[in-house]
Design an enzyme around this catalytic site. Structure first.
Site, PDB file in Angstrom:
ATOM      1  N   TRP A  11       0.819  -1.219   0.000  1.00 59.57           N
ATOM      2  CA  TRP A  11       0.000   0.000   0.000  1.00 59.57           C
ATOM      3  C   TRP A  11       0.853   1.269   0.000  1.00 59.57           C
ATOM      4  O   TRP A  11       0.322   2.371  -0.144  1.00 59.57           O
ATOM      5  CB  TRP A  11      -0.927   0.016   1.230  1.00 59.57           C
ATOM      6  CG  TRP A  11      -2.011  -1.014   1.207  1.00 59.57           C
ATOM      7  CD1 TRP A  11      -2.167  -2.051   0.326  1.00 59.57           C
ATOM      8  CD2 TRP A  11      -3.116  -1.102   2.125  1.00 59.57           C
ATOM      9  NE1 TRP A  11      -3.285  -2.783   0.636  1.00 59.57           N
ATOM     10  CE2 TRP A  11      -3.888  -2.224   1.740  1.00 59.57           C
ATOM     11  CE3 TRP A  11      -3.517  -0.370   3.234  1.00 59.57           C
ATOM     12  CZ2 TRP A  11      -5.037  -2.606   2.418  1.00 59.57           C
ATOM     13  CZ3 TRP A  11      -4.668  -0.743   3.924  1.00 59.57           C
ATOM     14  CH2 TRP A  11      -5.417  -1.851   3.507  1.00 59.57           C
ATOM     15  N   HIS A  97      12.791  -2.402  -0.879  1.00 56.31           N
ATOM     16  CA  HIS A  97      12.019  -1.861  -2.009  1.00 56.31           C
ATOM     17  C   HIS A  97      12.835  -0.744  -2.653  1.00 56.31           C
ATOM     18  O   HIS A  97      13.545  -0.001  -1.968  1.00 56.31           O
ATOM     19  CB  HIS A  97      10.671  -1.326  -1.503  1.00 56.31           C
ATOM     20  CG  HIS A  97       9.734  -1.018  -2.633  1.00 56.31           C
ATOM     21  ND1 HIS A  97       9.863   0.115  -3.403  1.00 56.31           N
ATOM     22  CD2 HIS A  97       8.693  -1.712  -3.152  1.00 56.31           C
ATOM     23  CE1 HIS A  97       8.931   0.107  -4.346  1.00 56.31           C
ATOM     24  NE2 HIS A  97       8.202  -1.000  -4.211  1.00 56.31           N
ATOM     25  N   GLY A 173       4.621   2.063 -11.102  1.00 57.78           N
ATOM     26  CA  GLY A 173       3.726   3.218 -11.150  1.00 57.78           C
ATOM     27  C   GLY A 173       3.688   3.938 -12.485  1.00 57.78           C
ATOM     28  O   GLY A 173       3.175   5.051 -12.581  1.00 57.78           O
TER      29      GLY A 173
HETATM   30  P1  13P Z   1       2.748  -0.354  -8.933  1.00 57.77           P
HETATM   31  O1  13P Z   1       1.945  -1.628  -8.955  1.00 57.77           O
HETATM   32  O2  13P Z   1       1.972   0.844  -8.509  1.00 57.77           O
HETATM   33  O3  13P Z   1       3.510  -0.164 -10.214  1.00 57.77           O
HETATM   34  O4  13P Z   1       3.860  -0.537  -7.778  1.00 57.77           O
HETATM   35  C1  13P Z   1       4.636  -1.681  -7.761  1.00 57.77           C
HETATM   36  C2  13P Z   1       5.397  -1.712  -6.503  1.00 57.77           C
HETATM   37  O5  13P Z   1       6.297  -0.924  -6.291  1.00 57.77           O
HETATM   38  C3  13P Z   1       4.996  -2.702  -5.494  1.00 57.77           C
HETATM   39  O6  13P Z   1       5.942  -2.826  -4.483  1.00 57.77           O
END
Ligand code: 13P
Length: 252
Positions: A11, A97, A173
């Site tokens: 999230w 991450h 994203g």
């Molecule tokens: P999105 O699915 O928004 O591209 O993000 C991926 C992500 O960084 C999950 O850790």
């Protein structure tokens, strides 16, 4: 080698109590309403962990944090220890991450230390790796992933306590994803690197998730690839119906 798929929602820094609770409740209701042969994980911000734990009771959804400190306790202002996460009801934490690697200058060494501490406390980890757009353009994707596996994954990681998430940074994203063939090639290379580091038996059992613009529309193709064992979902995990529509593709 049958690996149960894991559908995980990150999230990120989203949701206040009310919004977070109603999202978690909606996901929990949808997961409860059906029989699934995949695993579920949601990783809300720290402030929501204890309240969301309550709405996940009686469901098969695991609770995870988005980061952890490597120390047990002490003078680390603003940080959260592995035992604190366990105390809040977590069984997982994300580590490394790319947003933390970039925003907080996290190195492979630090990520490995965090993973060891989390495992020692009995937490499972999702260790994230992935290349930048520039590294991809320079043909360095596999080399970067190998280096991150070698540096971030502890030598005694097991398929039980560790999940790898391959997230190409340029796909996060952005609505862009690598081709299915590219995803499979990188996942197979990651499994090979894991095999070299941890042995074939462990590597064959370890789950490797794909993350980066996973949506209901591309989930089927991505989740049917032989070395893709689930998804780490950002934006689409903030809508219960999208998260579940992705998960539907993870069941046989
Ligand atoms: P999105 O699915 O928004 O591209 O993000 C991926 C992500 O960084 C999950 O850790």
């Amino acid at each position: 080698m049958a690996r149960k798929k894991l559908i995980a929602g990150n999230w990120k820094m989203n949701c206040l109590q009310e919004e977070g609770l109603s999202l978690a409740k909606a996901v929990a209701a949808k997961v409860k309403a059906q029989k699934w042969d995949c695993d579920f994980l949601i990783c809300p911000p720290f402030t929501l962990l204890t309240s969301i734990k309550k709405c996940l009771r009686g469901t098969k959804i695991a609770l995870g944090a988005q980061d952890v400190h490597f120390a047990e306790k002490g003078a680390h202002t603003g940080d959260i220890s592995p035992l604190m996460l366990k105390d809040a009801g977590c069984t997982y934490t994300l580590i490394g991450h790319s947003e933390r690697r970039v925003d907080h200058f996290e190195s492979n060494d630090l990520i490995c230390k965090k993973a060891i501490a989390a495992h020692n406390a009995g937490l499972n980890t999702v260790i994230c790796i992935g290349e930048t757009g520039a590294e991809r353009d320079a043909g360095k994707t596999i080399k970067v992933c190998q280096e991150e596996i070698n540096g971030s994954v502890p030598d005694d990681a097991t398929a039980k306590n560790t999940v790898i998430a391959y997230e190409p940074i340029w796909a996060i994203g952005t609505g862009k994803t690598p081709t299915a063939a590219d995803v499979q090639e990188v996942h197979a290379a990651i499994r090979k690197a894991l095999s070299k580091k941890l042995g074939k038996a462990v590597a064959n059992k370890m789950r490797i998730l794909y993350g980066g613009s996973v949506k209901p529309a591309n989930a089927k193709e991505l989740l049917s690839l032989p070395d893709v064992d689930g998804a780490l979902i950002g934006g689409a995990s903030l809508k219960a119906e999208d998260f579940i529509a992705i998960a539907v593709n993870a069941t046989k």
